[in-house]
Scaffold this motif. Structure first.
Motif, PDB file in Angstrom:
ATOM      1  N   PRO A   1     -14.680  76.829  23.550  1.00  0.00           N
ATOM      2  CA  PRO A   1     -14.793  78.216  24.034  1.00  0.00           C
ATOM      3  C   PRO A   1     -16.036  78.457  24.883  1.00  0.00           C
ATOM      4  CG  PRO A   1     -14.786  78.127  21.605  1.00  0.00           C
ATOM      5  CD  PRO A   1     -14.680  76.728  22.090  1.00  0.00           C
ATOM      6  N   GLU A   2     -17.126  77.726  24.570  1.00  0.00           N
ATOM      7  CA  GLU A   2     -18.348  77.919  25.366  1.00  0.00           C
ATOM      8  C   GLU A   2     -18.089  77.532  26.818  1.00  0.00           C
ATOM      9  OE1 GLU A   2     -18.404  76.550  22.299  1.00  0.00           O
ATOM     10  OE2 GLU A   2     -19.701  77.940  21.185  1.00  0.00           O
ATOM     11  N   ALA A   3     -17.346  76.444  27.009  1.00  0.00           N
ATOM     12  CA  ALA A   3     -17.022  76.005  28.381  1.00  0.00           C
ATOM     13  C   ALA A   3     -16.132  77.036  29.062  1.00  0.00           C
ATOM     14  CB  ALA A   3     -16.322  74.647  28.339  1.00  0.00           C
ATOM     15  N   ALA A   4     -15.148  77.557  28.324  1.00  0.00           N
ATOM     16  CA  ALA A   4     -14.241  78.553  28.920  1.00  0.00           C
ATOM     17  C   ALA A   4     -15.017  79.787  29.353  1.00  0.00           C
ATOM     18  CB  ALA A   4     -13.154  78.923  27.910  1.00  0.00           C
ATOM     19  N   LYS A   5     -15.986  80.180  28.531  1.00  0.00           N
ATOM     20  CA  LYS A   5     -16.785  81.384  28.875  1.00  0.00           C
ATOM     21  C   LYS A   5     -17.549  81.158  30.181  1.00  0.00           C
ATOM     22  CE  LYS A   5     -19.554  84.786  26.399  1.00  0.00           C
ATOM     23  NZ  LYS A   5     -18.631  85.643  25.682  1.00  0.00           N
TER      24      LYS A   5
ATOM     25  N   GLY B   1     -16.223  65.086  24.649  1.00  0.00           N
ATOM     26  CA  GLY B   1     -15.936  66.238  23.796  1.00  0.00           C
ATOM     27  C   GLY B   1     -16.616  67.490  24.297  1.00  0.00           C
ATOM     28  N   PRO B   2     -16.436  68.586  23.549  1.00  0.00           N
ATOM     29  CA  PRO B   2     -16.924  69.903  23.970  1.00  0.00           C
ATOM     30  C   PRO B   2     -18.444  70.012  24.104  1.00  0.00           C
ATOM     31  CG  PRO B   2     -15.505  70.039  22.019  1.00  0.00           C
ATOM     32  CD  PRO B   2     -15.720  68.596  22.278  1.00  0.00           C
ATOM     33  N   LEU B   3     -18.879  71.140  24.673  1.00  0.00           N
ATOM     34  CA  LEU B   3     -20.302  71.364  24.909  1.00  0.00           C
ATOM     35  C   LEU B   3     -21.094  71.461  23.611  1.00  0.00           C
ATOM     36  CD1 LEU B   3     -20.185  74.041  27.772  1.00  0.00           C
ATOM     37  CD2 LEU B   3     -20.538  71.566  27.978  1.00  0.00           C
TER      38      LEU B   3
ATOM     39  N   ASP C   1     -12.646  87.845  28.572  1.00  0.00           N
ATOM     40  CA  ASP C   1     -13.821  87.209  27.969  1.00  0.00           C
ATOM     41  C   ASP C   1     -13.347  86.326  26.806  1.00  0.00           C
ATOM     42  OD1 ASP C   1     -16.429  86.538  27.432  1.00  0.00           O
ATOM     43  OD2 ASP C   1     -17.151  88.607  27.366  1.00  0.00           O
ATOM     44  N   VAL C   2     -14.237  85.462  26.345  1.00  0.00           N
ATOM     45  CA  VAL C   2     -13.866  84.492  25.313  1.00  0.00           C
ATOM     46  C   VAL C   2     -14.763  84.668  24.095  1.00  0.00           C
ATOM     47  CG1 VAL C   2     -13.540  82.034  24.824  1.00  0.00           C
ATOM     48  CG2 VAL C   2     -13.352  82.859  27.169  1.00  0.00           C
TER      49      VAL C   2
ATOM     50  N   LEU D   1      -6.240  71.416  32.849  1.00  0.00           N
ATOM     51  CA  LEU D   1      -5.099  71.327  31.920  1.00  0.00           C
ATOM     52  C   LEU D   1      -5.522  70.988  30.495  1.00  0.00           C
ATOM     53  CD1 LEU D   1      -2.637  69.284  34.199  1.00  0.00           C
ATOM     54  CD2 LEU D   1      -2.953  71.771  34.054  1.00  0.00           C
ATOM     55  N   GLY D   2      -6.823  70.916  30.286  1.00  0.00           N
ATOM     56  CA  GLY D   2      -7.339  70.616  28.949  1.00  0.00           C
ATOM     57  C   GLY D   2      -8.505  71.543  28.654  1.00  0.00           C
ATOM     58  N   PRO D   3      -9.325  71.206  27.645  1.00  0.00           N
ATOM     59  CA  PRO D   3     -10.555  71.978  27.428  1.00  0.00           C
ATOM     60  C   PRO D   3     -11.385  71.977  28.720  1.00  0.00           C
ATOM     61  CG  PRO D   3     -10.120  70.489  25.599  1.00  0.00           C
ATOM     62  CD  PRO D   3      -9.128  70.136  26.666  1.00  0.00           C
ATOM     63  N   LEU D   4     -12.133  73.071  28.957  1.00  0.00           N
ATOM     64  CA  LEU D   4     -12.752  73.261  30.271  1.00  0.00           C
ATOM     65  C   LEU D   4     -14.157  72.670  30.390  1.00  0.00           C
ATOM     66  CD1 LEU D   4     -11.308  76.823  30.861  1.00  0.00           C
ATOM     67  CD2 LEU D   4     -10.758  74.744  32.154  1.00  0.00           C
ATOM     68  N   THR D   5     -14.475  71.715  29.535  1.00  0.00           N
ATOM     69  CA  THR D   5     -15.822  71.140  29.467  1.00  0.00           C
ATOM     70  C   THR D   5     -16.303  70.561  30.801  1.00  0.00           C
ATOM     71  OG1 THR D   5     -15.022  70.414  27.302  1.00  0.00           O
ATOM     72  CG2 THR D   5     -17.257  69.751  27.936  1.00  0.00           C
TER      73      THR D   5
END
Ligand code: BDR
Ligand code: CA
Length: 309
Positions: A170-174, A68-70, A258-259, A123-127
């Motif tokens: 979003p933290e990973a995308a940033k 899962g995400p950060l 920016d995110v 192709l998914g969340p950027l974690t």
């Protein structure tokens, strides 16, 4: 020929993106497929990736990534992709091997082992990709580009302003957007124009095993899309692969993006600085339009190749 690693959460459109990448070995050398919790749990999306790779007898290393995400808990998308994360087709049991349960480390080792640079496809969340860039910053100079499906500079799909992959982490995308590595963003601006019609889906019937697989995937996806107001089916994730196959299919513009990571209404929003004189340098190529006919043609051509017809 470009060396790529595909990080994904299959996912109907992830699965189709994987198939098209595998059908073009003279342009794309898939060094690894890595999974990330997103459309469904990491167990389910990894099982789906195994099913797709086994279905076409692929010989590509598969590694399991983050659950899962950060920061926040995982938000899955059963409304769009069903309980399995890839509802529709039936798959026989298979023993497709998993080479590692640490996708971030596996990506790092794979990239560093190459003579040249590697392109990452998210192709998914950027974690996973964010963790790779943060844990092993020396890897950045070995990454040619990160081609992602995510975001949108006009509107969202999870919320009014946030697209699913970015909304989930979003933290990973940033971290990825501010990494200094070239990012190409296939956001909703372009991916919602990258659709197949129901007639095109129906035309996939009785043409071979891989056509049948994609037909069953798209039939489910088309049906589930109706609840979100779609008549046609955007194959979002395929844009990030098609850009690598033929960038002339797309038009876009470089922006500083920016995110939003604050806990607020716009969490997960990707904001492009569209002022005449932006305050910061452009860090992202935002794809905005596509030659849909060429897109559908490249999908159909890939399926014909995989079915040897
Ligand atoms: C993105 O979200 C997922 O549901 C799809 O696989 C795609 O990556 C579209 O917003
Ligand atoms: Ca996806």
């Amino acid at each position: 020929m470009r060396n790529i690693i595909i990080d994904c959460d299959p996912g109907h459109d992830d699965a189709i993106a994987l198939l098209v990448a595998l059908a073009n070995p003279e342009k794309l050398n898939v060094l690894a497929v890595t999974t990330i919790g997103g459309n469904q749990t990491i167990e389910k999306v990894t099982k789906n990736a195994k099913n797709i790779l086994a279905y076409v007898n692929a010989n590509v290393p598969l590694a399991i990534g983050q659950e899962g995400p950060l920061v926040k808990p995982l938000n899955t998308a059963p409304e769009a992709h069903g309980d399995t994360g890839m509802d529709g087709p039936y798959f026989k049991d298979n023993n497709y091997p998993i080479v590692s349960d640490n996708a971030v480390l596996y990506m790092y080792q794979t990239i560093m082992a190459q003579e040249g640079r590697v392109t990452l496809v998210g192709l998914g969340p950027l974690t996973n990709i964010a963790l790779l860039l943060k844990t092993f910053p020396e890897v950045k100079s070995k990454i040619e580009m990160i081609s992602i499906m995510g975001g949108g500079i006009r509107r969202g799909n999870m919320t009014a302003t946030a697209e699913f992959n970015i909304y989930v982490d979003p933290e990973a995308a940033k971290i990825v957007f501010s990494s200094g590595v070239q990012v190409v963003m296939s956001g909703l601006d372009v991916t919602e124009k990258a659709y197949v019609t129901l007639d095109e889906i129906e035309s996939l019937q009785n043409r071979g095993e891989v056509h049948t697989l994609v037909y069953e995937l798209l039939k489910f996806y088309n049906e589930s899309g109706k609840q979100f107001g779609f008549v046609d089916s955007p194959i979002h994730d395929l844009c990030a692969i098609c850009y690598l196959l033929d960038p002339t299919m797309f038009t876009g513009k470089r922006y500083h993006v920016d995110v939003v990571t604050d806990d607020c209404m716009t969490r997960g929003m990707t904001i492009a600085d569209r002022r005449l004189k932006p305050a910061q340098v452009e860090n992202v190529l935002v794809l905005e339009d596509i030659d849909r006919e060429a897109y559908v043609h490249s999908l159909f051509q890939a399926l014909a190749r995989l079915d040897n017809i």
